[in-house]
Design a protein around this motif. Structure first.
Motif, short mmCIF file in Angstrom:
data_model
loop_
_atom_site.label_atom_id
_atom_site.label_comp_id
_atom_site.label_asym_id
_atom_site.label_seq_id
_atom_site.Cartn_x
_atom_site.Cartn_y
_atom_site.Cartn_z
N GLY A 178 0.82 -1.21 0.00
CA GLY A 178 0.00 0.00 0.00
C GLY A 178 0.85 1.25 0.00
O GLY A 178 0.63 2.18 -0.79
N LEU A 179 1.85 1.27 0.86
CA LEU A 179 2.70 2.46 0.98
C LEU A 179 3.42 2.73 -0.33
O LEU A 179 3.44 3.88 -0.82
N ILE A 180 3.98 1.69 -0.92
CA ILE A 180 4.74 1.88 -2.16
C ILE A 180 3.82 2.40 -3.26
O ILE A 180 4.16 3.35 -3.97
N SER A 181 2.64 1.79 -3.40
CA SER A 181 1.74 2.22 -4.47
C SER A 181 1.30 3.67 -4.27
O SER A 181 1.26 4.45 -5.22
N PHE A 182 0.98 3.99 -3.03
CA PHE A 182 0.54 5.35 -2.73
C PHE A 182 1.63 6.33 -3.16
O PHE A 182 1.36 7.32 -3.85
N LEU A 183 2.87 6.06 -2.78
CA LEU A 183 3.98 6.97 -3.10
C LEU A 183 4.21 7.04 -4.60
O LEU A 183 4.48 8.12 -5.15
N VAL A 184 4.08 5.90 -5.28
CA VAL A 184 4.29 5.93 -6.73
C VAL A 184 3.18 6.75 -7.39
O VAL A 184 3.44 7.51 -8.33
N GLY A 185 1.95 6.61 -6.87
CA GLY A 185 0.86 7.46 -7.38
C GLY A 185 1.20 8.93 -7.20
O GLY A 185 1.03 9.74 -8.13
N MET A 208 -3.36 10.24 -17.02
CA MET A 208 -2.06 9.58 -16.95
C MET A 208 -1.96 8.69 -15.72
O MET A 208 -1.57 7.52 -15.80
N VAL A 209 -2.30 9.30 -14.57
CA VAL A 209 -2.22 8.53 -13.33
C VAL A 209 -3.13 7.32 -13.41
O VAL A 209 -2.72 6.18 -13.13
N GLY A 210 -4.35 7.53 -13.83
CA GLY A 210 -5.33 6.45 -13.85
C GLY A 210 -4.86 5.29 -14.71
O GLY A 210 -4.82 4.14 -14.27
N ILE A 211 -4.47 5.64 -15.95
CA ILE A 211 -4.11 4.55 -16.88
C ILE A 211 -2.83 3.85 -16.45
O ILE A 211 -2.76 2.62 -16.41
N SER A 212 -1.80 4.62 -16.08
CA SER A 212 -0.54 3.95 -15.76
C SER A 212 -0.65 3.13 -14.48
O SER A 212 -0.09 2.03 -14.40
N VAL A 213 -1.38 3.64 -13.50
CA VAL A 213 -1.51 2.85 -12.27
C VAL A 213 -2.29 1.58 -12.55
O VAL A 213 -1.87 0.48 -12.17
N LEU A 214 -3.42 1.69 -13.22
CA LEU A 214 -4.27 0.52 -13.40
C LEU A 214 -3.64 -0.51 -14.33
O LEU A 214 -3.69 -1.71 -14.08
N ARG A 215 -3.08 -0.03 -15.45
CA ARG A 215 -2.56 -0.99 -16.44
C ARG A 215 -1.23 -1.61 -16.02
O ARG A 215 -1.01 -2.80 -16.21
N GLU A 216 -0.31 -0.78 -15.51
CA GLU A 216 1.05 -1.26 -15.30
C GLU A 216 1.56 -1.18 -13.87
O GLU A 216 1.98 -2.16 -13.29
N MET A 217 1.52 0.04 -13.35
CA MET A 217 2.24 0.28 -12.09
C MET A 217 1.74 -0.58 -10.95
O MET A 217 2.52 -1.19 -10.23
N GLY A 218 0.43 -0.62 -10.76
CA GLY A 218 -0.12 -1.35 -9.63
C GLY A 218 0.34 -2.80 -9.64
O GLY A 218 0.95 -3.29 -8.68
N ILE A 219 0.11 -3.46 -10.78
CA ILE A 219 0.41 -4.89 -10.84
C ILE A 219 1.92 -5.15 -10.80
O ILE A 219 2.40 -6.03 -10.10
N LEU A 220 2.67 -4.30 -11.52
CA LEU A 220 4.11 -4.57 -11.62
C LEU A 220 4.79 -4.37 -10.26
O LEU A 220 5.57 -5.22 -9.81
N ASP A 281 -3.87 -0.76 -6.62
CA ASP A 281 -4.51 0.14 -7.58
C ASP A 281 -5.22 1.29 -6.85
O ASP A 281 -5.05 2.46 -7.18
N ILE A 282 -6.01 0.89 -5.86
CA ILE A 282 -6.80 1.91 -5.13
C ILE A 282 -5.87 2.92 -4.48
O ILE A 282 -6.04 4.14 -4.61
N LEU A 283 -4.82 2.43 -3.80
CA LEU A 283 -3.94 3.36 -3.09
C LEU A 283 -3.13 4.21 -4.08
O LEU A 283 -2.86 5.38 -3.81
N GLY A 284 -2.78 3.62 -5.22
CA GLY A 284 -2.06 4.38 -6.24
C GLY A 284 -2.93 5.53 -6.74
O GLY A 284 -2.47 6.67 -6.87
#
Lengths: 379, 302
Positions: A178-185, A208-220, A281-284
């Protein structure tokens, strides 16, 4: 500093040369003594018979005895007759023992490496990778077999074990993921807003935030954290059990390690990684939202409205669909490397490192495959 | 050697009054390999050693025995300075850790060799590199001489010469112990400590290892202190035996200890395993009828 003469002096007596050895011939002086002997040999290469007078030696250890024997051997090799005399009888045993154990003059030197060796080594490494790939496939095959058996007969699924692993790999990973995703967001939104402001298109930060977090960042990010956290744990747990022969014990009791150890871990991770990804995803998105509210002039409600317009459900699923696949990869690699542990505790450490590196590598390779697939499908 | 007579004469009074085996010896404490006075070790509320005294002569082979949890390993670690005791005064090779600074104490430690139970070889180094490790740290030998000395040590402990290039993981349990012994002998120590040297070896391997220790001890004149449960080893190679009992220690030759009426001693030295090991016959390789007469001590080179 003692000079060469304090260890060894030489005098001519008739046809013989007498070398008088004196002082403490021990390992602490071995280097000086060795140099003194070399000097003596260089100075007194006069041939003829040599007598070692050992009466002056006050203490002798195996290193000292070796130096005596080595110099005697060297003189003999150059054709001189060498005899030892005057040795304190107390040191006789030691001299005897060292003479018996004396290594050949030079320990065997491994042959120098040639270009061919290098090439052969590369070939070996390639074969090794290939073998390992085959092993991994075989492992996957065995896993599928055990999995199907468990599906047919659900009592084989160890529910307690699965739940416990979901707790360890999923629930306990929530704070860090959660912390990492939030910070990356936060970072994405901050950088994005900065650049897009030049076009006056700050409002697209949300897209930008929505697409990159949902498609790539969150899962990766989640997969990488989980590979480091749980993939390594799987290898270490199973590896330690291998070292303790627990896995062998299991096998002789008629239990299948694949079913008892691997299946629950893989199933647990396949369940928990998608859940973690959703959480990430949510936290991002929240992190991105925070920055949008602070940097771009919008309220949180506006952010949500814009987000709703920017992303479609398919964006979300593109990210989520990857989660079980990555989970399978990470868990299989973790368990596979754990099962490959043999012998020592050292190999647990080595294979744990390898499991993390391979897990992350495969996750990224498969992520690239997915990108190509999605672009072909036009998603 | 006057001190030796004192020990043997202890037999005369055995059986009268209360049986008592002293664990200290007359003489200057600085002359002993190890000299302990009033050692107290406790972990939390559990007292392991309470006022323990022990003297170990130079050039002798001393076996330390005791039931599980009596603190054999703790005693060994305390002597080596790995465990700081609650109270007590410990002299190792005539030096007291408390009086020395770090560097001097390291030099004293370098005069001791230790064989740990499972060898404790550095797994990332080959056997030869393991043997050279103490030399690199504590001497100025050049590489050639170091290689030769390592090869010599490998032969001394009865390993094949090509074992030097192998890694510990490639060795069997018995070979690891031999390699560990070779490393312990690396700097020709004055005293070596062996922690269960024959544990995990088959009887043939254990007998070989006993004989190896004995023959090295004789030719190198080194003091040997070994913790062991192996009754055969005790019979075969130990001059004196120290028994950890009731938080103290009792030292004596096999004969003396066998007369101790303490129930644990009776069980230990008169049990079926003890009989199988041939205890009571006191037939020893050096056997001239005076176990522990310390004649090997004379062989010390220094």
């Amino acid at each position: 500093m003692a000079t060469a003469e304090s260890w060894i002096t030489s005098a001519r007596q008739g046809a013989e040369t007498v070398w008088s050895l004196q002082g403490e011939w021990t390992v602490h002086h071995a280097e000086q003594i060795s140099r003194a002997i070399s000097a003596q040999v260089a100075a007194g290469a006069r041939g003829g018979d040599v007598v070692f007078n050992l009466a002056g030696i006050t203490s002798l250890d195996s290193a000292g005895a070796w130096l005596v024997i080595r110099s005697a051997n060297a003189l003999r090799a150059s054709g001189a007759e060498v005899s030892l005399r005057g040795l304190d009888p107390k040191m006789n045993d030691l001299m005897q023992r060292v003479t018996e154990a004396a290594p050949s003059d030079k320990p065997p030197v491994p042959p120098a490496r040639t270009l061919l060796d290098w090439i052969a080594q590369i070939g070996e490494a390639v074969y090794e990778i290939w073998d390992q790939l085959l092993d991994l496939l075989a492992f996957f095959g065995e896993f599928c077999q055990v999995f199907l058996r468990a599906i047919v007969n659900p009592r084989r699924l160890r529910i307690n074990s699965i739940v416990s692993h979901i707790e360890q790999t999923g629930l306990n990973a929530m704070p860090i993921v959660g912390l990492i995703s939030f910070l990356v967001g936060v970072v994405l939104a901050y950088q994005g807003a900065d650049q897009l402001a030049r076009f006056g298109a700050q409002v697209f930060t949300v897209n930008m935030v929505g697409i990159s977090v949902l498609r790539e960042m969150g899962i990766l990010l989640t997969s990488i954290v989980v590979a480091g956290r749980s993939g390594s744990a799987f290898t270490a747990q199973i590896g330690t059990m291998k070292v303790n022969e627990e896995v062998d014990a299991m096998e002789t009791m008629g239990l299948t390690p694949m079913e008892v150890l691997v299946l629950p871990r893989v199933i647990a991770l396949v369940i928990s990684l998608p859940l973690l990804t959703f959480f990430a995803d949510i936290l991002g998105l929240l992190g991105g939202g925070l920055m949008c509210v602070l940097l771009v002039d919008m309220s949180f409600k506006q952010y949500l409205t814009l987000l709703n317009q920017a992303i479609t459900l398919s964006q979300f699923w593109v990210g989520m669909i990857k989660a079980p696949v990555f989970a399978l990869l990470i868990a299989l690699i973790g368990c596979f490397e754990g099962m490959r542990v043999s012998g020592s505790a050292e190999s647990v450490g080595k294979l744990t490192t390898r499991s993390v590196v391979e897990g992350i590598f495969l996750v990224i390779v498969f992520d690239a495959f997915f990108s190509i697939l999605f672009s072909l499908l036009g998603v | 050697m006057a001190m030796v007579d004192e020990v043997v004469s202890g037999e005369a009074v055995a059986g009268e009054q209360e049986f008592k085996l002293g664990s200290t010896l007359p003489g200057d404490r600085k002359d002993f390999a190890v000299s302990i006075r009033g050692l107290v070790n406790r972990f939390g509320k559990q007292v392991v050693h309470d006022g323990l005294d022990l003297d170990i002569k130079r050039g002798e082979v001393l076996g330390i025995v005791g039931g599980s949890g009596t603190g054999k390993s703790v005693l060994l670690r305390t002597i080596l300075g790995l465990n700081v005791p609650a109270e007590g005064d410990i002299m190792l090779l005539g030096e007291n850790q408390r009086d020395l600074d770090e560097g001097d104490w390291r030099r004293v430690q370098a005069r001791c060799g230790v064989l740990y139970q499972s060898g404790a070889l550095f797994s990332s180094l080959t056997v030869a590199e393991n043997i050279e490790a103490p030399m690199r740290e504590h001497s100025d030998l050049d590489d050639d001489l170091m290689d030769q000395l390592a090869a010599l040590k490998i032969q001394l402990v009865g390993l094949p010469l090509n074992a030097g290039d192998k890694y510990p993981s490639q060795l069997s349990g018995g070979m690891k112990k031999r390699a560990g012994l070779a490393r312990a002998l690396s700097l020709d120590p004055e005293v070596i400590f062996l922690d269960e040297p024959t544990a995990g070896l088959d009887p043939v391997g254990a007998t070989d290892f006993d004989q190896l220790i004995l023959s090295l001890q004789r030719s190198l004149g080194v003091t040997v202190v070994m913790v062991t449960h192996d009754l055969d080893s005790l019979v075969a190679i130990c001059d004196r035996i120290a028994v950890l009992l009731d938080k103290k220690i009792r030292v004596g030759t096999m004969d003396e200890l066998m007369r101790d009426p303490h129930p644990w001693m009776q069980a230990y030295f008169h049990g079926p395993r003890a009989r199988a090991a041939g205890m009571g016959k006191t037939e020893r390789p050096s056997g001239d009828g005076h176990p522990g007469d310390g004649h090997r001590g004379d062989g010390h080179g220094a």
